[in-house]
Design an enzyme around this catalytic site. Structure first.
Site, short mmCIF file in Angstrom:
data_model
loop_
_atom_site.label_atom_id
_atom_site.label_comp_id
_atom_site.label_asym_id
_atom_site.label_seq_id
_atom_site.Cartn_x
_atom_site.Cartn_y
_atom_site.Cartn_z
N THR A 27 0.85 -1.19 0.00
CA THR A 27 0.00 0.00 0.00
C THR A 27 0.88 1.24 0.00
O THR A 27 2.10 1.16 0.15
CB THR A 27 -0.91 0.05 1.24
OG1 THR A 27 -0.09 0.10 2.40
CG2 THR A 27 -1.81 -1.16 1.31
N VAL A 86 7.83 -2.43 6.97
CA VAL A 86 7.89 -0.97 6.92
C VAL A 86 8.44 -0.52 5.56
O VAL A 86 9.55 -0.90 5.18
CB VAL A 86 8.75 -0.40 8.06
CG1 VAL A 86 8.78 1.13 7.99
CG2 VAL A 86 8.21 -0.86 9.41
N LYS A 87 7.67 0.29 4.88
CA LYS A 87 8.03 0.75 3.54
C LYS A 87 8.73 2.10 3.64
O LYS A 87 8.17 3.08 4.15
CB LYS A 87 6.75 0.86 2.70
CG LYS A 87 6.95 0.90 1.20
CD LYS A 87 5.58 0.80 0.53
CE LYS A 87 5.68 0.81 -0.98
NZ LYS A 87 4.33 0.78 -1.61
N ILE A 88 9.96 2.15 3.14
CA ILE A 88 10.84 3.32 3.30
C ILE A 88 11.26 3.84 1.93
O ILE A 88 11.66 3.05 1.06
CB ILE A 88 12.11 2.94 4.10
CG1 ILE A 88 11.75 2.32 5.45
CG2 ILE A 88 13.02 4.14 4.26
CD1 ILE A 88 11.18 3.28 6.43
#
Length: 218
Positions: A27, A86-88
Site C-alpha cells: 500500500t 515498513v516501507k521506506i
C-alpha cells in the site's frame, strides 16, 4: 514468483485472496487516500484489517522524510501486526533508517527505486525487499523490466538476500516479463492479476466444450 496486490481496497484484497494465489499486500498513502482512510488511528486500523485478511507481508509506508521521523513512525507501524513490513523511500535518510530497522529485526521494503545503484544501497543496508517502479520507468521511454533483470543479476552475483519486488505494474504482460526476468515478487492491481486469466482461445474452447456437452444430452 510471489504475488502481492497493490491496493488498500479490502474487497479487492478479499477477491485476490479467494483466488488462492495471494502472497501479500503493498500500500501507499495515495492508495489509502483513495479509500478515504485519513488520520493516524484510522490508517493503523486499516492496516490491521488487511493483516488479518492476508497471511503474508503487508507493506505499510512511512510518511516522514527525516531519519528520526521514519524510525519513530516505522516502529509504530511494526507494532500493529507481525505481518507489517515498513516501507521506506529511497533517500539518504531512508537508507539510514533501513539499516536501523535491519539491526533491530524489523523488515523493510525500499520503495521508489529507479536504478541499479539505488538497489545496491538498499541491499547493503539490509532491506527485505527492493521495489523498482517499472511502469514509471516505461513512462520515461526506458524499459523497466531491463532494470529488474539488472538488479536480479547483481543480487545473484553478490549474494544479496534482498528480494526484488517489481512494482508499478501496469499490464498482465508486465507480470509475465517480470517472471521471466527473475523477480522474486510482483505487486500489481487486481485488474492486472485477473488479466492473466484471459485468452480468446480459452473462451472459444470453452464455448465449444459447452456446445458439445449440450449435444451429448439431446
Amino acid at each position: 514468483m510471489k504475488f502481492f496486490i497493490d491496493t488498500a481496497n479490502l474487497a479487492q484484497i478479499k477477491e485476490a485472496y479467494e483466488l488462492g494465489i495471494l502472497d501479500g499486500v503493498t500500500t501507499n498513502p495515495t492508495l489509502m487516500a483513495k479509500e478515504g482512510i485519513k488520520g493516524t488511528e484510522a490508517i493503523a486500523a486499516h492496516y490491521k484489517a488487511i493483516c488479518e485478511m492476508v497471511d503474508g507481508p503487508v507493506s505499510a509506508e512511512v510518511l516522514g522524510t527525516t531519519y528520526a521521523d521514519m524510525v519513530e513512525e516505522g516502529k509504530k507501524l511494526a507494532q500493529i501486526h507481525e505481518n507489517i513490513v515498513v516501507k521506506i523511500p529511497m533517500t539518504k535518510d531512508g537508507i539510514k533508517a533501513i539499516k536501523w530497522f535491519t539491526d533491530n529485526g524489523i523488515r523493510t521494503n525500499c520503495t521508489l527505486v529507479f536504478s541499479a545503484g539505488q538497489a545496491i544501497l538498499a541491499a547493503k543496508a539490509g532491506a527485505t525487499y527492493v521495489s523498482p517502479f517499472i511502469g514509471r520507468i516505461d513512462d520515461s521511454n526506458w524499459d523497466g523490466v531491463q532494470l529488474i533483470e539488472q538488479i536480479v543479476s547483481i543480487y545473484n552475483a553478490q549474494g544479496f538476500m534482498t528480494e526484488v519486488l517489481a512494482a508499478s505494474i501496469r499490464t498482465p504482460m508486465h507480470i509475465v516479463r517480470c517472471a521471466e526476468a527473475g523477480a522474486d515478487v510482483c505487486t500489481c492491481p487486481l485488474s492486472s492479476i485477473l488479466g492473466l486469466l484471459k485468452h480468446p482461445l480459452t473462451d472459444l474452447g470453452l464455448q465449444q466444450f459447452i456446445a458439445d456437452a449440450k449435444s451429448l444430452q439431446s
